[in-house]
Write a protein that holds these residues in place. Structure first.
Motif, PDB file in Angstrom:
ATOM      1  N   ASP A 201       0.830  -1.204   0.000  1.00 56.31           N
ATOM      2  CA  ASP A 201       0.000   0.000   0.000  1.00 56.31           C
ATOM      3  C   ASP A 201       0.866   1.255   0.000  1.00 56.31           C
ATOM      4  O   ASP A 201       0.618   2.204  -0.761  1.00 56.31           O
ATOM      5  N   VAL A 202       1.892   1.270   0.850  1.00 57.89           N
ATOM      6  CA  VAL A 202       2.764   2.440   0.957  1.00 57.89           C
ATOM      7  C   VAL A 202       3.550   2.642  -0.331  1.00 57.89           C
ATOM      8  O   VAL A 202       3.647   3.757  -0.860  1.00 57.89           O
ATOM      9  N   GLU A 203       4.112   1.553  -0.873  1.00 58.23           N
ATOM     10  CA  GLU A 203       4.942   1.680  -2.065  1.00 58.23           C
ATOM     11  C   GLU A 203       4.127   2.106  -3.290  1.00 58.23           C
ATOM     12  O   GLU A 203       4.587   2.939  -4.083  1.00 58.23           O
ATOM     13  N   CYS A 204       2.935   1.548  -3.450  1.00 56.82           N
ATOM     14  CA  CYS A 204       2.093   1.922  -4.604  1.00 56.82           C
ATOM     15  C   CYS A 204       1.695   3.391  -4.527  1.00 56.82           C
ATOM     16  O   CYS A 204       1.718   4.113  -5.528  1.00 56.82           O
ATOM     17  N   ALA A 205       1.326   3.840  -3.313  1.00 56.81           N
ATOM     18  CA  ALA A 205       0.954   5.250  -3.153  1.00 56.81           C
ATOM     19  C   ALA A 205       2.149   6.146  -3.443  1.00 56.81           C
ATOM     20  O   ALA A 205       2.024   7.194  -4.086  1.00 56.81           O
TER      21      ALA A 205
END
Length: 263
Positions: A201-205
């Motif tokens: 979630d963090v990396e995609c955002a």
């Protein structure tokens, strides 16, 4: 053209432009630059996690870490993936200094596994609240369901100074899970369920925010996984946990700084 800049040619319109490779912060404090090369770039039509990252080893401490593959927007509208040389030990100038096989450290020594590397990231230390804030205090609303959590995130972003907050528009910019809000200068990921927000979630955002040269903010109604917290600190992503009263709680230094300074 600066010493580390390269010329990148778009294969669609043949336009050439100067590109300065970004420097990423190694946990040891040294800058790490992917070893980009001159020549034609590759048009990016679909981004997946498998090919969106490149492993680069820090010349200062020898640690290998995954960083985003360099990308550049062309005036014709094409997103270009800048070519990267064979991975190795890379320092501040983006030069390969390993002297060994790809994936080996100096002298051919293999890097220690990820779980065996010592953590050099200090624990979260909130910023002092001595300076007066120029904004009125945030007025939270009770959170009863997932929609309330997304509404709270939108209200908080507007309180920070991002006025044109809206849901993510294009299909390719919508998150694989949770919800996403955007405004001029910010991309926000919200996990409005009891699921812990993940590293993905963090990396995609962050990848989406990087493509728009925007600040990345992540909210979670429950919490973030330990790996997500560690990666957020490395990427300078602000993390907030929304409690049931509707008050976003800053969880790392980036969130403290954003709360104190605003947009």
């Amino acid at each position: 053209m600066a010493r580390d800049d390269i010329l990148v040619r778009c294969p669609v319109c043949r336009h050439e432009q100067t590109y300065a490779p970004p420097a990423f912060p190694c946990p040891c404090g040294a800058p790490v630059v992917p070893p980009v090369t001159h020549g034609a770039a590759t048009p990016l039509t679909h981004r997946t996690r498998a090919d969106a990252w490149v492993t680069v080893r820090c010349a200062a401490c020898g640690q290998a870490a995954d960083w985003p593959r360099p990308e550049l927007g062309c005036a014709c509208g094409t997103v270009l993936r800048v070519p990267v040389a064979q991975e190795g030990t890379v320092g501040a100038g983006g030069r390969d200094t390993s002297g060994g096989a790809p994936g080996d450290g100096a002298g051919g020594r293999e890097a220690p596994p990820e779980h065996a590397r010592p953590s050099l990231t200090p624990p979260h230390i909130p910023l002092p609240r001595t300076a007066p804030t120029p904004r009125a205090a945030f007025r939270p609303l009770p959170v009863r369901d997932a929609r309330d959590a997304v509404t709270t995130a939108a209200l908080f972003l507007r309180w920070l100074g991002y006025e044109d907050v809206s849901d993510a528009g294009p299909e390719e910019e919508r998150p694989p899970s949770g919800a996403r809000l955007t405004a001029l200068g910010v991309v926000a990921q919200i996990e409005p369920t009891v699921r812990h927000a993940s590293l993905r979630d963090v990396e995609c955002a962050w990848l989406t925010a990087m493509a728009h040269s925007a600040t990345c903010v992540c909210f979670a109604l429950c919490d973030f996984t330990p790996t997500a917290r560690t990666r957020a600190d490395e990427l300078n992503v602000a993390l907030f946990r929304i409690d049931l009263t509707g008050a976003p709680e800053p969880l790392n230094g980036a969130a403290d700084e954003l709360t104190a300074t605003g947009a």
